[in-house]
Design a protein around this motif. Sequence first.
Motif, PDB file in Angstrom:
ATOM      1  N   GLY A  15      10.252 -63.614   2.173  1.00 10.28           N
ATOM      2  CA  GLY A  15       8.911 -63.885   1.641  1.00 10.28           C
ATOM      3  C   GLY A  15       8.949 -64.165   0.157  1.00 10.28           C
ATOM      4  N   SER A  17       9.090 -67.028  -1.399  1.00 10.59           N
ATOM      5  CA  SER A  17       8.656 -68.359  -1.827  1.00 10.59           C
ATOM      6  C   SER A  17       7.262 -68.357  -2.430  1.00 10.59           C
ATOM      7  CB  SER A  17       8.670 -69.330  -0.632  1.00 10.59           C
ATOM      8  OG  SER A  17       7.713 -68.915   0.325  1.00 10.59           O
ATOM      9  N   SER A  18       6.542 -67.224  -2.350  1.00 12.32           N
ATOM     10  CA  SER A  18       5.120 -67.248  -2.706  1.00 12.32           C
ATOM     11  C   SER A  18       4.632 -65.840  -2.989  1.00 12.32           C
ATOM     12  CB  SER A  18       4.354 -67.840  -1.507  1.00 12.32           C
ATOM     13  OG  SER A  18       2.957 -67.681  -1.646  1.00 12.32           O
ATOM     14  N   ILE A  20       3.451 -62.179  -3.702  1.00 12.20           N
ATOM     15  CA  ILE A  20       4.071 -60.924  -4.141  1.00 12.20           C
ATOM     16  C   ILE A  20       5.596 -61.045  -4.122  1.00 12.20           C
ATOM     17  CG2 ILE A  20       4.314 -58.453  -3.631  1.00 12.20           C
ATOM     18  CD1 ILE A  20       1.531 -58.646  -2.199  1.00 12.20           C
ATOM     19  N   ARG A  40      10.443 -69.819   4.674  1.00 16.40           N
ATOM     20  CA  ARG A  40      10.583 -71.107   5.359  1.00 16.40           C
ATOM     21  C   ARG A  40      10.604 -72.265   4.364  1.00 16.40           C
ATOM     22  NH1 ARG A  40       5.490 -69.925   9.036  1.00 16.40           N
ATOM     23  NH2 ARG A  40       4.886 -69.325   6.923  1.00 16.40           N
ATOM     24  N   SER A  41       9.891 -72.142   3.233  1.00 16.30           N
ATOM     25  CA  SER A  41       9.724 -73.266   2.293  1.00 16.30           C
ATOM     26  C   SER A  41      10.936 -73.376   1.376  1.00 16.30           C
ATOM     27  CB  SER A  41       8.470 -73.064   1.446  1.00 16.30           C
ATOM     28  OG  SER A  41       7.381 -72.710   2.237  1.00 16.30           O
ATOM     29  N   ASP A  62      13.142 -68.869   8.819  1.00 13.80           N
ATOM     30  CA  ASP A  62      11.913 -68.492   9.515  1.00 13.80           C
ATOM     31  C   ASP A  62      12.261 -67.221  10.290  1.00 13.80           C
ATOM     32  OD1 ASP A  62       9.881 -68.090  11.334  1.00 13.80           O
ATOM     33  OD2 ASP A  62       9.583 -70.221  11.744  1.00 13.80           O
ATOM     34  N   VAL A  63      11.655 -66.107   9.916  1.00 10.18           N
ATOM     35  CA  VAL A  63      12.055 -64.819  10.513  1.00 10.18           C
ATOM     36  C   VAL A  63      11.679 -64.711  11.988  1.00 10.18           C
ATOM     37  CG1 VAL A  63      12.017 -63.544   8.324  1.00 10.18           C
ATOM     38  CG2 VAL A  63       9.948 -63.584   9.765  1.00 10.18           C
ATOM     39  N   CYS A  89       9.415 -58.739   2.829  1.00  9.15           N
ATOM     40  CA  CYS A  89       8.066 -59.031   2.309  1.00  9.15           C
ATOM     41  C   CYS A  89       7.385 -60.145   3.100  1.00  9.15           C
ATOM     42  CB  CYS A  89       8.168 -59.410   0.820  1.00  9.15           C
ATOM     43  SG  CYS A  89       6.592 -59.565  -0.013  1.00  9.15           S
ATOM     44  N   SER A 141       4.115 -53.301   3.473  1.00 13.40           N
ATOM     45  CA  SER A 141       3.105 -53.081   4.503  1.00 13.40           C
ATOM     46  C   SER A 141       1.742 -53.401   3.892  1.00 13.40           C
ATOM     47  CB  SER A 141       3.198 -51.640   5.012  1.00 13.40           C
ATOM     48  OG  SER A 141       2.208 -51.374   5.953  1.00 13.40           O
ATOM     49  N   TYR A 155      -3.461 -57.818  12.423  1.00 15.82           N
ATOM     50  CA  TYR A 155      -2.743 -57.588  11.168  1.00 15.82           C
ATOM     51  C   TYR A 155      -2.433 -56.098  10.985  1.00 15.82           C
ATOM     52  CZ  TYR A 155      -1.737 -57.686   6.145  1.00 15.82           C
ATOM     53  OH  TYR A 155      -1.135 -57.549   4.917  1.00 15.82           O
ATOM     54  N   LYS A 159       1.263 -53.982  10.919  1.00 16.59           N
ATOM     55  CA  LYS A 159       1.753 -53.175   9.793  1.00 16.59           C
ATOM     56  C   LYS A 159       1.980 -51.720  10.222  1.00 16.59           C
ATOM     57  CE  LYS A 159       1.776 -56.407   6.576  1.00 16.59           C
ATOM     58  NZ  LYS A 159       3.039 -56.948   6.072  1.00 16.59           N
ATOM     59  N   GLY A 186      -3.048 -52.892  -1.926  1.00 16.68           N
ATOM     60  CA  GLY A 186      -4.426 -53.275  -1.595  1.00 16.68           C
ATOM     61  C   GLY A 186      -4.539 -54.777  -1.726  1.00 16.68           C
ATOM     62  N   VAL A 188      -4.388 -58.335  -3.196  1.00 17.31           N
ATOM     63  CA  VAL A 188      -3.608 -59.000  -4.245  1.00 17.31           C
ATOM     64  C   VAL A 188      -3.947 -60.487  -4.188  1.00 17.31           C
ATOM     65  CG1 VAL A 188      -1.290 -59.454  -5.131  1.00 17.31           C
ATOM     66  CG2 VAL A 188      -1.755 -57.305  -3.915  1.00 17.31           C
ATOM     67  N   THR A 190      -3.170 -63.840  -3.909  1.00 18.16           N
ATOM     68  CA  THR A 190      -2.065 -64.697  -3.474  1.00 18.16           C
ATOM     69  C   THR A 190      -2.649 -65.752  -2.531  1.00 18.16           C
ATOM     70  OG1 THR A 190      -1.558 -63.521  -1.431  1.00 18.16           O
ATOM     71  CG2 THR A 190      -0.513 -62.665  -3.437  1.00 18.16           C
ATOM     72  N   THR A 193      -4.619 -64.248   0.434  1.00 17.78           N
ATOM     73  CA  THR A 193      -5.988 -63.729   0.300  1.00 17.78           C
ATOM     74  C   THR A 193      -6.965 -64.781  -0.212  1.00 17.78           C
ATOM     75  OG1 THR A 193      -5.323 -62.883  -1.856  1.00 17.78           O
ATOM     76  CG2 THR A 193      -5.439 -61.287  -0.054  1.00 17.78           C
TER      77      THR A 193
HETATM   78  N1  LIG Z   1      -2.092 -60.393  -0.716  1.00 23.19           N
HETATM   79  C1  LIG Z   1      -2.529 -59.198  -0.330  1.00 23.19           C
HETATM   80  O1  LIG Z   1      -3.676 -58.794  -0.631  1.00 23.19           O
HETATM   81  C2  LIG Z   1      -1.638 -58.279   0.470  1.00 23.19           C
HETATM   82  C3  LIG Z   1      -2.070 -56.964   0.651  1.00 23.19           C
HETATM   83  C4  LIG Z   1      -1.275 -56.094   1.381  1.00 23.19           C
HETATM   84  C5  LIG Z   1      -0.075 -56.525   1.893  1.00 23.19           C
HETATM   85  N2  LIG Z   1       0.323 -57.807   1.708  1.00 23.19           N
HETATM   86  C6  LIG Z   1       1.597 -58.201   2.286  1.00 23.19           C
HETATM   87  O2  LIG Z   1       2.411 -58.731   1.272  1.00 23.19           O
HETATM   88  C7  LIG Z   1       3.350 -59.631   1.844  1.00 23.19           C
HETATM   89  C8  LIG Z   1       3.363 -60.908   1.023  1.00 23.19           C
HETATM   90  O3  LIG Z   1       2.084 -61.507   1.149  1.00 23.19           O
HETATM   91  P1  LIG Z   1       1.426 -62.386  -0.006  1.00 23.19           P
HETATM   92  O4  LIG Z   1       0.080 -61.851  -0.227  1.00 23.19           O
HETATM   93  O5  LIG Z   1       2.361 -62.522  -1.148  1.00 23.19           O
HETATM   94  O6  LIG Z   1       1.239 -63.761   0.786  1.00 23.19           O
HETATM   95  P2  LIG Z   1       1.869 -65.211   0.599  1.00 23.19           P
HETATM   96  O7  LIG Z   1       1.736 -65.666  -0.809  1.00 23.19           O
HETATM   97  O8  LIG Z   1       1.264 -66.021   1.684  1.00 23.19           O
HETATM   98  O9  LIG Z   1       3.417 -64.962   0.898  1.00 23.19           O
HETATM   99  C9  LIG Z   1       3.877 -64.744   2.193  1.00 23.19           C
HETATM  100  C10 LIG Z   1       5.380 -64.954   2.169  1.00 23.19           C
HETATM  101  O10 LIG Z   1       5.879 -64.715   3.490  1.00 23.19           O
HETATM  102  C11 LIG Z   1       6.650 -65.853   3.870  1.00 23.19           C
HETATM  103  N3  LIG Z   1       6.594 -66.037   5.310  1.00 23.19           N
HETATM  104  C12 LIG Z   1       5.499 -66.124   6.105  1.00 23.19           C
HETATM  105  N4  LIG Z   1       5.867 -66.343   7.376  1.00 23.19           N
HETATM  106  C13 LIG Z   1       7.229 -66.395   7.378  1.00 23.19           C
HETATM  107  C14 LIG Z   1       8.194 -66.589   8.383  1.00 23.19           C
HETATM  108  N5  LIG Z   1       7.866 -66.805   9.666  1.00 23.19           N
HETATM  109  N6  LIG Z   1       9.494 -66.578   8.036  1.00 23.19           N
HETATM  110  C15 LIG Z   1       9.863 -66.362   6.742  1.00 23.19           C
HETATM  111  N7  LIG Z   1       8.996 -66.181   5.749  1.00 23.19           N
HETATM  112  C16 LIG Z   1       7.695 -66.191   6.068  1.00 23.19           C
HETATM  113  C17 LIG Z   1       6.021 -67.023   3.116  1.00 23.19           C
HETATM  114  O11 LIG Z   1       6.947 -68.081   2.937  1.00 23.19           O
HETATM  115  P3  LIG Z   1       6.959 -69.470   3.732  1.00 23.19           P
HETATM  116  O12 LIG Z   1       5.554 -69.844   4.045  1.00 23.19           O
HETATM  117  O13 LIG Z   1       7.684 -70.372   2.798  1.00 23.19           O
HETATM  118  O14 LIG Z   1       7.760 -69.157   4.950  1.00 23.19           O
HETATM  119  C18 LIG Z   1       5.749 -66.372   1.778  1.00 23.19           C
HETATM  120  O15 LIG Z   1       6.918 -66.362   0.995  1.00 23.19           O
HETATM  121  C19 LIG Z   1       2.923 -59.815   3.298  1.00 23.19           C
HETATM  122  O16 LIG Z   1       3.756 -59.031   4.128  1.00 23.19           O
HETATM  123  C20 LIG Z   1       1.515 -59.301   3.330  1.00 23.19           C
HETATM  124  O17 LIG Z   1       1.144 -58.798   4.596  1.00 23.19           O
HETATM  125  C21 LIG Z   1      -0.423 -58.703   1.001  1.00 23.19           C
END
Ligand SMILES: NC(=O)c1ccc[n+]([C@@H]2O[C@H](COP(=O)([O-])OP(=O)(O)OC[C@H]3O[C@@H](n4cnc5c(N)ncnc54)[C@H](OP(=O)(O)O)[C@@H]3O)[C@@H](O)[C@H]2O)c1
Length: 258
Positions: A15, A17-18, A20, A40-41, A62-63, A89, A141, A155, A159, A186, A188, A190, A193
């Motif tokens: 995770g 590429s984007s 957190i 994946r990206s 791709d996991v 992540c 998580s 979702y 988790k 909580g 974030v 990105t 969200t």
């Molecule tokens: N943002 C929030 O408020 C929040 C809150 C609590 C927890 N989280 C958790 O934090 C983590 C990161 O989320 P984020 O908010 O940073 O979102 P994000 O910017 O969308 O990042 C998600 C990351 O996961 C990767 N990903 C998604 N599907 C994948 C797959 N099948 N194989 C490999 N990589 C994959 C994406 O990369 P590619 O698309 O390039 O594959 C990207 O790097 C997640 O587990 C999310 O549940 C986020």
Amino acid sequence: MRHAAITDKTIWITGASSGIGLDVARGLACARNFLYVSARSEEKLQALKREYPDNVHVIPLDVTNAEQLAEAERQINQCTDHLDILISCAGVCEYDDGPQLPNDLYERVMQTNFHGAVSTVKIALPLLRRSTSYPQIVAVSSLAAMVPFPRAAAYGASKVALEYFLQSLKVDISKDNIDITIVRPGFVDTPLTRRNDFDMPFIMSSDEAAQKVIGAIGKRKLFASFPNQMAIPLGIFSLLPRLWISAIAPKFKKPGVL
Ligand SMILES: NC(=O)c1ccc[n+]([C@@H]2O[C@H](COP(=O)([O-])OP(=O)(O)OC[C@H]3O[C@@H](n4cnc5c(N)ncnc54)[C@H](OP(=O)(O)O)[C@@H]3O)[C@@H](O)[C@H]2O)c1
């Protein structure tokens, strides 16, 4: 406390590429760690490598894809004989607005957030066992795992499953001395969200969240939840599930839904 600062570690982060994961990777690359970065990206991962050419190695993945998991395992084993830290992540969030309980939505979310993380841990475990530097599995998580939120059945379940898996694994591999850290952010800011159409209290920047994640890795606690303004009340409500489900959680429903 064994290690507060995280430096000179060999780390695999998914995770990256984007959001957190990207900011955690940047923070750790700045601190003289060597990172294997996956998502994946591939182009976004290559851009990260251009920022830190000496500290980053790209392993596209791709996991949810068995062939890509096998190839990632082959590549990482070709490049290193050990890992000090795995950071899982990679994650997706999809809401069930119906609730129609669509099979494909539940499968997609579980495939990435649960099965993808399990597959990643499976690849990392033999390499972590060869670490001579306090190995650690870190998983991102969510505070959503503490109490059930409306529309978040898929979702939140993914988790909670992830957290149960890691805690149970911790028991099963206790002789390996691999620490496990489950981080529960909580809201974030990105791409995940930015699609949300409801208020997100106490939302923090991805960079701020990444610093909290890195701090949690250094403290090596089993659980790290933030921000406190949400984590503390949710911790209390998790002890009062009937009150939460009947009186509090319904207030979070999106107007017009359910
Ligand atoms: N943002 C929030 O408020 C929040 C809150 C609590 C927890 N989280 C958790 O934090 C983590 C990161 O989320 P984020 O908010 O940073 O979102 P994000 O910017 O969308 O990042 C998600 C990351 O996961 C990767 N990903 C998604 N599907 C994948 C797959 N099948 N194989 C490999 N990589 C994959 C994406 O990369 P590619 O698309 O390039 O594959 C990207 O790097 C997640 O587990 C999310 O549940 C986020």
